[in-house]
Design an enzyme around this catalytic site. Structure first.
Site, PDB file in Angstrom:
ATOM      1  N   GLN A   1       0.852  -1.172   0.000  1.00  0.00           N
ATOM      2  CA  GLN A   1       0.000   0.000   0.000  1.00  0.00           C
ATOM      3  C   GLN A   1       0.891   1.226   0.000  1.00  0.00           C
ATOM      4  O   GLN A   1       1.599   1.469   0.956  1.00  0.00           O
ATOM      5  CB  GLN A   1      -0.874  -0.045   1.250  1.00  0.00           C
ATOM      6  CG  GLN A   1      -1.880   1.056   1.352  1.00  0.00           C
ATOM      7  CD  GLN A   1      -3.073   0.830   0.433  1.00  0.00           C
ATOM      8  OE1 GLN A   1      -3.365  -0.290   0.032  1.00  0.00           O
ATOM      9  NE2 GLN A   1      -3.751   1.909   0.075  1.00  0.00           N
ATOM     10  N   GLY A   2       0.902   1.968  -1.110  1.00  0.00           N
ATOM     11  CA  GLY A   2       1.728   3.171  -1.175  1.00  0.00           C
ATOM     12  C   GLY A   2       0.969   4.364  -0.645  1.00  0.00           C
ATOM     13  O   GLY A   2      -0.141   4.221  -0.143  1.00  0.00           O
ATOM     14  N   GLY A   3       1.572   5.495  -0.766  1.00  0.00           N
ATOM     15  CA  GLY A   3       0.989   6.701  -0.215  1.00  0.00           C
ATOM     16  C   GLY A   3      -0.441   6.954  -0.672  1.00  0.00           C
ATOM     17  O   GLY A   3      -1.298   7.282   0.129  1.00  0.00           O
ATOM     18  N   PHE A   4      -0.719   6.770  -1.965  1.00  0.00           N
ATOM     19  CA  PHE A   4      -2.025   7.152  -2.470  1.00  0.00           C
ATOM     20  C   PHE A   4      -2.836   5.999  -3.017  1.00  0.00           C
ATOM     21  O   PHE A   4      -3.828   6.193  -3.690  1.00  0.00           O
ATOM     22  CB  PHE A   4      -1.873   8.227  -3.539  1.00  0.00           C
ATOM     23  CG  PHE A   4      -1.465   9.533  -2.951  1.00  0.00           C
ATOM     24  CD1 PHE A   4      -2.407  10.380  -2.412  1.00  0.00           C
ATOM     25  CD2 PHE A   4      -0.127   9.883  -2.890  1.00  0.00           C
ATOM     26  CE1 PHE A   4      -2.028  11.571  -1.845  1.00  0.00           C
ATOM     27  CE2 PHE A   4       0.250  11.078  -2.322  1.00  0.00           C
ATOM     28  CZ  PHE A   4      -0.709  11.929  -1.794  1.00  0.00           C
TER      29      PHE A   4
ATOM     30  N   PRO B   1      -2.988   1.298  -3.574  1.00  0.00           N
ATOM     31  CA  PRO B   1      -2.292   0.024  -3.589  1.00  0.00           C
ATOM     32  C   PRO B   1      -1.348  -0.095  -4.787  1.00  0.00           C
ATOM     33  O   PRO B   1      -1.559   0.545  -5.814  1.00  0.00           O
ATOM     34  CB  PRO B   1      -3.424  -0.994  -3.689  1.00  0.00           C
ATOM     35  CG  PRO B   1      -4.559  -0.248  -4.302  1.00  0.00           C
ATOM     36  CD  PRO B   1      -4.414   1.179  -3.879  1.00  0.00           C
ATOM     37  N   VAL B   2      -0.329  -0.934  -4.634  1.00  0.00           N
ATOM     38  CA  VAL B   2       0.623  -1.177  -5.710  1.00  0.00           C
ATOM     39  C   VAL B   2       0.557  -2.653  -6.080  1.00  0.00           C
ATOM     40  O   VAL B   2       0.554  -3.520  -5.195  1.00  0.00           O
ATOM     41  CB  VAL B   2       2.053  -0.811  -5.273  1.00  0.00           C
ATOM     42  CG1 VAL B   2       3.025  -1.021  -6.411  1.00  0.00           C
ATOM     43  CG2 VAL B   2       2.116   0.620  -4.788  1.00  0.00           C
TER      44      VAL B   2
ATOM     45  N   ASP C   1       8.846  12.918   1.783  1.00  0.00           N
ATOM     46  CA  ASP C   1       8.317  11.741   2.472  1.00  0.00           C
ATOM     47  C   ASP C   1       9.310  10.591   2.394  1.00  0.00           C
ATOM     48  O   ASP C   1       8.971   9.472   2.036  1.00  0.00           O
ATOM     49  CB  ASP C   1       6.970  11.328   1.880  1.00  0.00           C
ATOM     50  CG  ASP C   1       6.220  10.370   2.813  1.00  0.00           C
ATOM     51  OD1 ASP C   1       6.574  10.299   4.000  1.00  0.00           O
ATOM     52  OD2 ASP C   1       5.298   9.690   2.346  1.00  0.00           O
TER      53      ASP C   1
END
Ligand SMILES: *[C@@H]1O[C@H](CO)[C@@H](O)[C@H](O)[C@H]1NC(C)=O
Ligand SMILES: *[C@@H]1O[C@H](CO)[C@@H](O)[C@H](O)[C@H]1NC(C)=O
Ligand SMILES: *[C@@H]1O[C@H](CO)[C@@H](O)[C@H](O)[C@H]1NC(C)=O
Ligand SMILES: *[C@@H]1O[C@H](CO)[C@@H](O)[C@H](O)[C@H]1NC(C)=O
Ligand SMILES: *[C@@H]1O[C@H](CO)[C@@H](O)[C@H](O)[C@H]1NC(C)=O
Ligand SMILES: *[C@@H]1O[C@H](CO)[C@@H](O)[C@H](O)[C@H]1NC(C)=O
Ligand SMILES: *[C@@H]1O[C@H](CO)[C@@H](O)[C@H](O)[C@H]1NC(C)=O
Ligand SMILES: *[C@@H]1O[C@H](CO)[C@@H](O)[C@H](O)[C@H]1NC(C)=O
Ligand SMILES: *[C@@H]1O[C@H](CO)[C@@H](O)[C@H](O)[C@H]1NC(C)=O
Ligand SMILES: *[C@@H]1O[C@H](CO)[C@@H](O)[C@H](O)[C@H]1NC(C)=O
Length: 838
Positions: free
Chosen positions: A530-533, A535-536, A647
């Site tokens: 789960q990335g910042g904005f 899911p990957v 970040d």
């Protein structure tokens, strides 16, 4: 914990002792000891552990003399490539040579069959019972070490460079010690004896790279602006953006180094007097030449003489600065430009007037754009506004220039070695008599008009090109895509060069259906994290290429802007320590980003996993630390835009197959315009535990806030612990590191999986660097280039850190428990991730 550490240390000590007694068995072939000399007659050689470099006797290929030299070359290579020679000026004419440790003074010596010493390391070795050995390291460095004193290095070939500048080597000058490490060419391609050319850093106020022939300059790079040498055209400068580092302590010590992870890469000063950057192309079995300095005729030092400007795209190449005429018209028209030009109209203000203030009211300055500035600049501490006045006020001053990365430069006397470029260089202002300026200004109108005309044509071209580009995704044309292109154009217009626009157009657009198929309809099985904005997912394109797809969550609200930001930012960046963006997709509500796939996932998955953290040994951790720094340095000093990541954290560092780090997730990155240093934002985004105090509390961010996050990551890498985890006495990682540091126990911060007494000094240094990065006051923190210098130098005399900023020392580990750190909580218009856990 401490008890455990101690027993471990004893165990390690014991191990080390056993190791030492048996080293002859294990290392027999990468070192020379007192009892194991190298004899040419036996074809003895040393091979470094990694097998890249070999040390021994050689005869240069194609040489008819068949003389024997002792040197270091690339092993297993069809083309003999020698990078260092010991007895360059005293070869042996037969195979009777021996390299051994002298029984008299314990130096490394090369002797011939008649016991004559032809070459010696010639240092003072501490008295017996010291014994020495000579070790060929993986970097290609040959070191004479003191076996008693922790293997202290007494002499090393990297401190006595010859023709090659290898990765991890440092060249430079030191005014205090008089040390000057330069490259020296061979006499010819078949004769390794000392040639006529030398190359290295010149200790000018503004350091630059020079090549000399018999101590007379024949080429110069122009001053270093913190990113590149300004006297090199755009393409050549790019070389220096990737891992190259120049450090100037402003007290007479200047040094430069670079790190290409591959050792099959080097700079060489060839017998033709040019520096070549070469890297090995395995498939072609040949060295590829990256760049060569000098490159054009115009690069020849002082080609157009005083007040002459060279332009390699014009014929004739030389012309006089406006307001100057050839000093000898006959010579000039015969294309002999070395005597240069002289002033046509005398200045009101000239040196013989004594240089009084305000005398030169009638004189003015003419601006020449995109220049390689002349040699011998004088430093002024004036800022951008005050710089012109500094020059106006001093009649001796013939020109000035201001560059953000260099500061205010002034010149007096003749201006020598100027060049005009297309895309790089800096603006130079030359003092002219009033009468000359008048004609210039009428000319300026013509120039402006023609420039405007050209700009108009260019604009039309760009528009047409964009139309064509927009047509491509036509079937799926929709509003958001259009907004995006418009925004991209906005972001890339203005200061940007056309090349960026080209790059953007090269960025492939993926169809949603293709990405859905590649990821098996975004199945949970393929979810990487789960990335910042959002899911990957892992995916595989029809051609077989593996990709990582980030699907921006619809809920995230500001997705489009962040996406565009990220696309624009990343598409401009190419660096081995940054994740590569392969393309994007915008269809309807869907917004996706496509990245190269990193098999090893993220750093935190290794660092904080009790089983996996063993995989990261100390050397690997050092490499990761350095890689992160180099990636960050590239962001901070990209030539046109400064990028603050905002970040940086362990989960945003991905690892490739060889455990090399790559920084990812630029969704929050902020692009700084050329003259911004610090920005205040109302929207604070970032991750608790990595955020600097000034950013978390006041919304102030600058490159120093990234340095803070970097410091936290460094300490995490060393310790294998997350910041703000509960520690001894409930201290978070920073506080704990600070406590150990003050108790003189910094090395015990290290992960027990990597701790080894032999690394203790290095570990302590890294803790110190980490602590320097997390100091409370932003100005106290070093910049990234200094961090790299500290990491790579052997100089242990670093600054003492001050108290770190320990926010949230009450141990709010919950805040850190989730990586969905970018979900913002709004507090009076300021959304702050930091407080989610409180
Ligand atoms: C040696 O000579 C051969 C044949 O003349 C040539 O192709 C090769 O480049 C030469 N090698 C070097 C290192 O000069
Ligand atoms: C090598 O050089 C020495 C003198 O330095 C000379 O006496 C000897 O004859 C030479 N040997 C050969 C094979 O040329
Ligand atoms: C060379 O010197 C060593 C020690 O100094 C000695 O043992 C040896 O016999 C000498 N060899 C010759 C050929 O002179
Ligand atoms: C060793 O260094 C000293 C002075 O530093 C010098 O005089 C001597 O010639 C050198 N010896 C060799 C063999 O290079
Ligand atoms: C280094 O020393 C040289 C000569 O002593 C001097 O000309 C130069 O300005 C010095 N450089 C610096 C940066 O102090
Ligand atoms: C080293 O440099 C070469 C040539 O510029 C580049 O292709 C390669 O990726 C670099 N290697 C590493 C490990 O950075
Ligand atoms: C100009 O140069 C030519 C050739 O070097 C020389 O003969 C002549 O005297 C020079 N003229 C002047 C005015 O110096
Ligand atoms: C150019 O002129 C200088 C001095 O007038 C002279 O020394 C030099 O040889 C000339 N160069 C050429 C290529 O004619
Ligand atoms: C300096 O200026 C004065 C006039 O103000 C003029 O007579 C003199 O020749 C000038 N000297 C130089 C070296 O330009
Ligand atoms: C200008 O240069 C002259 C001699 O070259 C010197 O005497 C004078 O002090 C200089 N003036 C200033 C203001 O630097």
């Amino acid at each position: 914990m401490v008890v455990l550490l101690n027993t471990r240390r004893h165990f390690v000590l014991l191990l080390a002792t056993v190791f030492c007694f048996s080293f002859r068995l294990c290392f027999g072939e990468d070192r020379i000891t007192f009892t194991t000399p190298i004899k040419d007659s036996n074809s003895d050689t040393l091979l470094c552990k990694s097998g890249v470099f070999r040390f021994g006797f050689f005869t240069p290929v194609n040489s008819t003399a068949k003389l024997r030299y002792v040197g270091i070359w690339y092993d297993k290579m069809p083309i003999q490539t020698v990078v260092w020679v010991a007895n360059k000026d005293s070869p042996i004419n037969d195979t009777s040579g021996v390299v051994s440790i002298s029984s008299e003074d314990r130096n490394l010596v090369v002797t011939d069959g008649r016991n004559r010493t032809l070459w010696s390391t010639n240092v003072t070795v501490p008295v017996a019972p010291t014994t020495t050995w000579v070790l060929l390291m993986d970097t290609g460095n040959l070191a004479l070490q003191d076996s008693r004193n922790n293997g202290e290095t007494l002499w090393e070939s990297f401190k006595h460079p010859y023709n090659s500048f290898l990765p991890k080597m440092t060249l430079g000058t030191n005014n205090r010690t008089g040390e000057n490490l330069k490259l020296t060419s061979w006499k010819s391609y078949t004769d390794p004896s000392t040639g006529d050319y030398t190359a290295g850093l010149a200790p000018y106020t503004f350091p630059e790279l020079l090549i000399w022939k018999n101590d007379v300059p024949i080429w110069r790079s122009g001053p270093w602006n913190g990113q590149v040498f300004v006297g090199l055209p755009d393409v050549d400068s790019l070389l220096f953006l990737d891992g190259f580092n120049l450090n100037n302590d402003n007290q007479g010590t200047v040094s430069m180094s670079y790190a290409n992870g591959s050792f099959m890469y080097h700079f060489n000063l060839d017998p033709d007097g040019a520096i070549y950057q070469r890297d090995w192309r395995a498939p072609m079995r040949d060295w590829r030449i990256g760049v060569r300095f000098p490159k054009t005729d115009c690069d020849a030092y002082g080609k157009c003489g005083p007040y002459g400007i060279c332009n390699s795209r014009e014929d004739p190449q030389c012309k006089c600065v406006k307001g100057f005429v050839p000093s000898n018209a006959t010579e000039w028209s015969a294309r002999n430009w070395s005597n240069g030009c002289v002033r046509r109209a005398m200045l009101k203000c000239n040196a013989s007037n004594g240089g009084g203030r305000g005398v030169g009211k009638g004189d003015g300055f003419m601006k020449l754009e995109r220049m390689k500035v002349p040699i011998n600049a004088i430093q002024s501490l004036a800022n951008e506004q005050a710089c012109p006045q500094q020059c106006t006020d001093n009649c001796n001053c013939t020109a000035y220039a201001y560059d953000k990365g260099i500061g205010c430069m002034l010149w007096s006397g003749s201006l020598v070695d100027m060049q005009s470029f297309v895309g790089s260089g800096i603006d130079l202002n030359i003092r002219l008599a009033h009468s000359e300026l008048k004609t210039h200004s009428s000319l300026a109108i013509v120039i402006t008009a023609s420039v405007l005309g050209a700009a108009f044509v260019a604009a039309v071209c760009v528009l047409l090109a964009c139309r064509r580009f927009r047509k491509r995704p036509e079937p799926k044309k929709d509003r958001s895509a259009e907004i995006m292109f418009k925004r991209m154009e906005e972001l890339t217009s203005g200061n940007e060069s056309a090349s960026n626009q080209v790059k953007l157009k090269e960025l492939p657009l993926f169809e949603f259906q293709v990405l859905a198929t590649a990821t098996d309809s975004f199945s949970l099985r393929n979810k990487l994290g789960q990335g910042g904005f959002g899911p990957v997912y892992k995916g595989k394109l029809p051609e077989g290429q593996e990709i990582a797809v980030k699907r921006l969550s619809r809920a995230s609200g500001q997705g489009l802007e962040e996406l565009m930001n990220e696309v624009v930012v990343i598409s401009k960046l190419q660096h081995r320590n940054l994740v590569k963006l392969l393309g994007c997709c915008i269809e309807g509500e869907e917004r996706l980003l496509v990245y190269e796939y990193m098999s090893k996932k993220s750093l935190d998955a290794y660092l904080f996993d009790p089983l996996k953290q063993k995989i990261l040994d100390w050397k690997t951790r050092l490499n990761i630390m350095e890689g992160i720094c180099r990636g960050l340095l590239y962001l901070h000093r990209d030539s046109r835009l400064k990028i603050i990541h905002r970040d940086l954290k362990a989960s945003n560092i991905l690892l490739d197959d060889n455990l090399n780090p790559k920084i990812s997730d630029f969704g929050l990155a902020r692009v700084f315009r050329a003259n911004e240093d610090e920005v205040n934002t109302r929207r604070v985004v970032g991750t608790y535990g990595y955020m600097s105090p000034e950013y978390a509390m006041e919304g102030l961010f600058s490159e120093k806030s990234d340095v803070f996050s970097l410091g936290v990551i460094l300490l995490e890498i060393i310790s294998g612990r997350k910041n703000s985890h509960k520690e001894e006495n409930n201290l978070n990682l920073l506080a704990y590191a600070w406590k150990l540091w003050n108790e003189g126990e910094a090395a015990s911060l290290a992960d027990t999986n990597v701790f080894d007494e032999s690394f203790a000094k290095e570990i302590t240094k890294c803790v110190q660097i980490g602590l320097l990065c997390v100091q409370e006051v932003a100005n106290d923190r070093p910049n990234v280039s200094t961090v790299i210098w500290m990491l790579t130098t052997e100089n242990t005399n670093l600054k003492k850190p001050k108290q770190p900023a320990i926010i949230g020392r009450r141990g709010a580990s919950e805040a850190e428990s989730s990586d969905q750190s970018s979900q913002k909580v709004s507090i009076n218009d300021v959304s702050l991730t930091a407080v989610t856990g409180r």
